[in-house]
Scaffold this motif. Structure first.
Motif, PDB file in Angstrom:
ATOM      1  N   ILE A 192       0.837  -1.200   0.000  1.00  0.00           N
ATOM      2  CA  ILE A 192       0.000   0.000   0.000  1.00  0.00           C
ATOM      3  C   ILE A 192       0.874   1.253   0.000  1.00  0.00           C
ATOM      4  O   ILE A 192       0.627   2.190  -0.772  1.00  0.00           O
ATOM      5  CB  ILE A 192      -0.968   0.005   1.200  1.00  0.00           C
ATOM      6  CG1 ILE A 192      -2.004  -1.111   1.030  1.00  0.00           C
ATOM      7  CG2 ILE A 192      -1.638   1.362   1.355  1.00  0.00           C
ATOM      8  CD1 ILE A 192      -2.832  -1.388   2.274  1.00  0.00           C
ATOM      9  N   SER A 193       1.893   1.281   0.837  1.00  0.00           N
ATOM     10  CA  SER A 193       2.778   2.447   0.905  1.00  0.00           C
ATOM     11  C   SER A 193       3.461   2.702  -0.437  1.00  0.00           C
ATOM     12  O   SER A 193       3.612   3.842  -0.858  1.00  0.00           O
ATOM     13  CB  SER A 193       3.825   2.261   2.002  1.00  0.00           C
ATOM     14  OG  SER A 193       3.190   2.213   3.263  1.00  0.00           O
ATOM     15  N   THR A 194       3.854   1.637  -1.126  1.00  0.00           N
ATOM     16  CA  THR A 194       4.523   1.768  -2.417  1.00  0.00           C
ATOM     17  C   THR A 194       3.586   2.311  -3.486  1.00  0.00           C
ATOM     18  O   THR A 194       3.987   3.140  -4.309  1.00  0.00           O
ATOM     19  CB  THR A 194       5.083   0.393  -2.873  1.00  0.00           C
ATOM     20  OG1 THR A 194       6.015  -0.060  -1.887  1.00  0.00           O
ATOM     21  CG2 THR A 194       5.766   0.484  -4.224  1.00  0.00           C
ATOM     22  N   TYR A 195       2.335   1.891  -3.481  1.00  0.00           N
ATOM     23  CA  TYR A 195       1.402   2.229  -4.564  1.00  0.00           C
ATOM     24  C   TYR A 195       0.238   3.120  -4.135  1.00  0.00           C
ATOM     25  O   TYR A 195      -0.750   3.228  -4.861  1.00  0.00           O
ATOM     26  CB  TYR A 195       0.851   0.942  -5.189  1.00  0.00           C
ATOM     27  CG  TYR A 195       1.923   0.098  -5.806  1.00  0.00           C
ATOM     28  CD1 TYR A 195       2.610   0.508  -6.947  1.00  0.00           C
ATOM     29  CD2 TYR A 195       2.278  -1.128  -5.237  1.00  0.00           C
ATOM     30  CE1 TYR A 195       3.609  -0.262  -7.512  1.00  0.00           C
ATOM     31  CE2 TYR A 195       3.275  -1.918  -5.799  1.00  0.00           C
ATOM     32  CZ  TYR A 195       3.940  -1.476  -6.932  1.00  0.00           C
ATOM     33  OH  TYR A 195       4.925  -2.245  -7.487  1.00  0.00           O
ATOM     34  N   LYS A 196       0.353   3.797  -2.995  1.00  0.00           N
ATOM     35  CA  LYS A 196      -0.797   4.551  -2.472  1.00  0.00           C
ATOM     36  C   LYS A 196      -1.306   5.625  -3.425  1.00  0.00           C
ATOM     37  O   LYS A 196      -2.514   5.839  -3.525  1.00  0.00           O
ATOM     38  CB  LYS A 196      -0.486   5.140  -1.096  1.00  0.00           C
ATOM     39  CG  LYS A 196       0.545   6.225  -1.090  1.00  0.00           C
ATOM     40  CD  LYS A 196       0.822   6.696   0.317  1.00  0.00           C
ATOM     41  CE  LYS A 196       2.047   7.585   0.316  1.00  0.00           C
ATOM     42  NZ  LYS A 196       2.544   7.752   1.653  1.00  0.00           N
ATOM     43  N   GLU A 197      -0.409   6.295  -4.159  1.00  0.00           N
ATOM     44  CA  GLU A 197      -0.865   7.337  -5.090  1.00  0.00           C
ATOM     45  C   GLU A 197      -1.772   6.730  -6.151  1.00  0.00           C
ATOM     46  O   GLU A 197      -2.846   7.259  -6.448  1.00  0.00           O
ATOM     47  CB  GLU A 197       0.328   8.041  -5.741  1.00  0.00           C
ATOM     48  CG  GLU A 197       1.211   8.796  -4.760  1.00  0.00           C
ATOM     49  CD  GLU A 197       0.463   9.846  -3.952  1.00  0.00           C
ATOM     50  OE1 GLU A 197      -0.417  10.533  -4.517  1.00  0.00           O
ATOM     51  OE2 GLU A 197       0.741   9.959  -2.743  1.00  0.00           O
TER      52      GLU A 197
END
Length: 181
Positions: free
Chosen positions: A69-74
């Protein structure tokens, strides 16, 4: 419509739920791919909607799910998405346990920066036969407090499969791409 379903699991109930979601979506005519977060899951950009789930253990979600999630949150914040939290507290007869499950999910999402379109709380399973002695003892005490099953010679599934099906189909219907024809 193409769905990506990412999951992190402890004893396998979240995997079972993710696979069921895939089956429900495919039976309804959608394309769905399921990936374990520990096995290099695909990036979300090739999909129209993303469902991400994790089990809760000792008030924490799977680290791999948090990292994904942190990697792809945008990207996740710009497409239909849902977070499904798998937690035994959802099956509890104690309202404070439900509130705690909701608080844990809310704080997790705030900490990751992801704002999913929807958040679902799904009851998991007691997998007594898979636990070591200490965990079996702890889970039995928790289950007793919550009014759950305490016979440690068998496993208990609390997931409401019909509710999962209805929730997933409702999400899919409400997040269809708008046709320009």
């Amino acid at each position: 419509m193409r769905f990506l379903i990412i999951y992190g699991t402890g004893e396998g109930q979240t995997r079972k739920i993710a696979r069921y979601m895939e089956e429900v979506l495919e039976d309804a005519g959608f394309k769905a791919s399921v990936a374990d977060v520990t096995e290099e899951p695909p990036q979300p950009h090739k999909y129209d909607a993303v469902l991400i789930g994790s089990s809760v253990h000792t008030h924490r979600y799977h680290d791999g799910v948090k990292n994904y999630i942190s990697t792809y949150k945008e990207e996740l914040n710009h497409k239909p998405s849902a977070f499904f939290s798998v937690c035994m507290a959802v099956a509890s007869k104690i309202e404070d346990e439900h509130e705690e499950a909701h608080r844990i999910a809310k704080e997790f999402l705030e900490n990751t920066g992801w704002t999913p379109t929807e958040t679902w709380h799904i009851a998991g399973a007691l997998k007594y036969t898979q636990y070591d002695y200490f965990k079996r003892l702890v889970m039995r005490m928790i289950a007793a407090k919550q009014g759950g099953a305490t016979d440690t010679d068998q496993d208990y599934e609390y997931t409401d499969w019909e509710a999962v099906k209805e929730t997933v189909l409702h999400f899919a219907a409400n997040n269809q791409p708008v046709s320009t024809h």
